[in-house]
Design an enzyme around this catalytic site. Sequence first.
Site, PDB file in Angstrom:
ATOM      1  N   LYS A   1      19.442  57.740  92.697  1.00  0.00           N
ATOM      2  CA  LYS A   1      19.980  57.608  91.361  1.00  0.00           C
ATOM      3  C   LYS A   1      21.322  58.344  91.271  1.00  0.00           C
ATOM      4  CE  LYS A   1      20.067  61.254  89.387  1.00  0.00           C
ATOM      5  NZ  LYS A   1      20.188  62.526  90.038  1.00  0.00           N
TER       6      LYS A   1
ATOM      7  N   HIS B   1      13.300  60.895  91.260  1.00  0.00           N
ATOM      8  CA  HIS B   1      12.272  61.761  91.857  1.00  0.00           C
ATOM      9  C   HIS B   1      11.373  62.414  90.807  1.00  0.00           C
ATOM     10  CE1 HIS B   1      15.019  65.216  91.234  1.00  0.00           C
ATOM     11  NE2 HIS B   1      13.933  65.964  91.319  1.00  0.00           N
TER      12      HIS B   1
ATOM     13  N   LYS C   1       6.904  63.613  90.619  1.00  0.00           N
ATOM     14  CA  LYS C   1       6.345  64.938  90.334  1.00  0.00           C
ATOM     15  C   LYS C   1       4.913  64.777  89.826  1.00  0.00           C
ATOM     16  CE  LYS C   1      10.668  67.227  89.016  1.00  0.00           C
ATOM     17  NZ  LYS C   1      10.839  68.467  89.746  1.00  0.00           N
TER      18      LYS C   1
ATOM     19  N   HIS D   1      16.320  61.096  84.729  1.00  0.00           N
ATOM     20  CA  HIS D   1      15.066  61.857  84.699  1.00  0.00           C
ATOM     21  C   HIS D   1      14.495  62.017  83.288  1.00  0.00           C
ATOM     22  CE1 HIS D   1      16.109  62.579  88.757  1.00  0.00           C
ATOM     23  NE2 HIS D   1      16.834  63.667  88.598  1.00  0.00           N
TER      24      HIS D   1
ATOM     25  N   LYS E   1      23.518  72.956  83.419  1.00  0.00           N
ATOM     26  CA  LYS E   1      23.646  73.842  84.588  1.00  0.00           C
ATOM     27  C   LYS E   1      24.099  75.217  84.109  1.00  0.00           C
ATOM     28  CE  LYS E   1      23.469  70.394  87.745  1.00  0.00           C
ATOM     29  NZ  LYS E   1      22.155  70.075  88.294  1.00  0.00           N
TER      30      LYS E   1
HETATM   31  C1  BG6 Z   1      18.764  65.822  90.754  1.00  0.00           C
HETATM   32  C2  BG6 Z   1      20.112  66.099  90.160  1.00  0.00           C
HETATM   33  O1  BG6 Z   1      18.441  64.464  90.630  1.00  0.00           O
HETATM   34  O2  BG6 Z   1      17.784  66.612  90.078  1.00  0.00           O
HETATM   35  C3  BG6 Z   1      20.435  67.575  90.261  1.00  0.00           C
HETATM   36  O3  BG6 Z   1      21.092  65.330  90.843  1.00  0.00           O
HETATM   37  C4  BG6 Z   1      19.341  68.424  89.663  1.00  0.00           C
HETATM   38  O4  BG6 Z   1      21.680  67.867  89.629  1.00  0.00           O
HETATM   39  C5  BG6 Z   1      17.974  68.008  90.209  1.00  0.00           C
HETATM   40  O5  BG6 Z   1      19.590  69.773  89.982  1.00  0.00           O
HETATM   41  C6  BG6 Z   1      16.839  68.702  89.468  1.00  0.00           C
HETATM   42  O6  BG6 Z   1      15.629  68.363  90.072  1.00  0.00           O
HETATM   43  P1  BG6 Z   1      14.385  69.343  90.026  1.00  0.00           P
HETATM   44  O7  BG6 Z   1      13.290  68.598  90.704  1.00  0.00           O
HETATM   45  O8  BG6 Z   1      14.803  70.582  90.764  1.00  0.00           O
HETATM   46  O9  BG6 Z   1      14.106  69.628  88.572  1.00  0.00           O
END
Ligand code: BG6
Length: 479
Positions: free
Chosen positions: A152, A182, A186, A244, A330
């Site tokens: 993505k 992803h 989870k 997400h 961030k």
């Molecule tokens: C990724 C983003 O898809 O997901 C990142 O590109 C982000 O910027 C990350 O840090 C966060 O994933 P998780 O699983 O650590 O919450």
Amino acid sequence: MLDETLIPEDHVIVVFGATGDLARRKLLPALYHLAEEGWLPRNYRIIASSGVDMSQEEFKDFARAAVDEFSRSRSVDERWEQFSANLMYAAGEFVPGETQALKEAVSNAEGQLGDRPSRLFYLAVPPVAFVPITEALGHSGLSESAKVIFEKPFGHDLESFEHLNRSIHEILDESQIYRIDHYLGKETVQNILAFRFANGMVEPVWQRQHIEHVQIDVPEAIGIGSRAGFYDHIGALRDMVVTHLFQVLSFIALEPPSELNRNAIAEEKLKVFDSMVALDPAGVVRGQYEGYREEKGVAEGSDTETFFAGCAFIDNWRWTGVPFYLRTGKCLPEKRSTVSLAFRDPPSRMFAGVAADGLGADHLTIELGPNEGISMQFLTRVQGPGIKPGKARMSFRYEASFGSELIEAYERLLHDAMIGDQLLFTTDQDIGRAWELVGPVLADPPPLHPYPKGSWGPPEADDLVGAGTWNAPGEARVT
Ligand code: BG6
């Protein structure tokens, strides 16, 4: 105990972007851990492809360092030797007209395995590279019977999504396409379905009469690190929200699917997206952490947001009028991904002295990670004279209840792709509609607000939630 039926058939796996951040932090560690657990095929070869000039040995050192830093299994000499004997590096671009080297590498690997192994390609590359690589797969014939995973974000806006989708469909059919998000891998996100639909006490209250608002909150403590090349073109809305956070929202909001299969779930998710109202630029807050423009690789005067907060509405029977607050950023104070559902106040307050502060007295918090679990905050009588209610919490934690570690999202999804299970991959209809929903904000982005690193983002985001507050600051974690 290993379920033999879930061991994938023999595979040649090609990872494009093999020296990039995603491969280093997630894919190589996940593949090694799958090997350790016996979840990789009995016979496999992994071909790591990238434009970076490296020798086989240099790549293997890079991969081992990645595994040692990020995998759940640290590499052990003898087992690393076994794994890395199946790992090879193919340096060079892979675009139409320059396909020979990789084609030979795949054909050698297939020859070594014999018996026509399956092909899996993982495009861990920026979205602009999706079309040329897919065309190269088509021209070289490598696309034949292959499964292809696309990272993505799938597209940059509605128009580029449509172009991308059309282009890859000229070469691959939908059953070969695995669009990864992803968050769907989870455990905690999949558990939303189990928690909602396996419990008689939960589903009846999961709707507008009982829920006052929902928060999907994904703060991160990290900055962009060395990812400016990717991130500065993308920003928080594309990187996290349209992907997400929207996927999580769809699991929270969907109607019970007729079956737990891909089509039935996809149908219900799409109904959620179809009923969602497009985000209004006047109702979103974009922020950028101070110092972002000085990060290596960020364009001068960049207008990319590293923080996004907004409010979504789903105009359907179940959710009309319930705000779904979305926030991510961030360089915030902590990493803690949660979904919180705040219940409506009781019709009258019999008990004096209870402030309906913050999220409201009673609410449910789903911790997506870290510290995965679910907790319920409610009022209860404090012991002693009189009747005075105080806040209390009941909680479930995976670790305490089931002991074993949770499977990591990328491990789960790589394995699913190998066994040909598309249930946890997104569909083009979902993604197309998601791009439509954020279209007004992409077309007319509100101004950026700077915020200090380590703060909770611009104060304007706090105003979004009206009299309430975001759940994360100061809230007790599930313990
Ligand atoms: C990724 C983003 O898809 O997901 C990142 O590109 C982000 O910027 C990350 O840090 C966060 O994933 P998780 O699983 O650590 O919450």
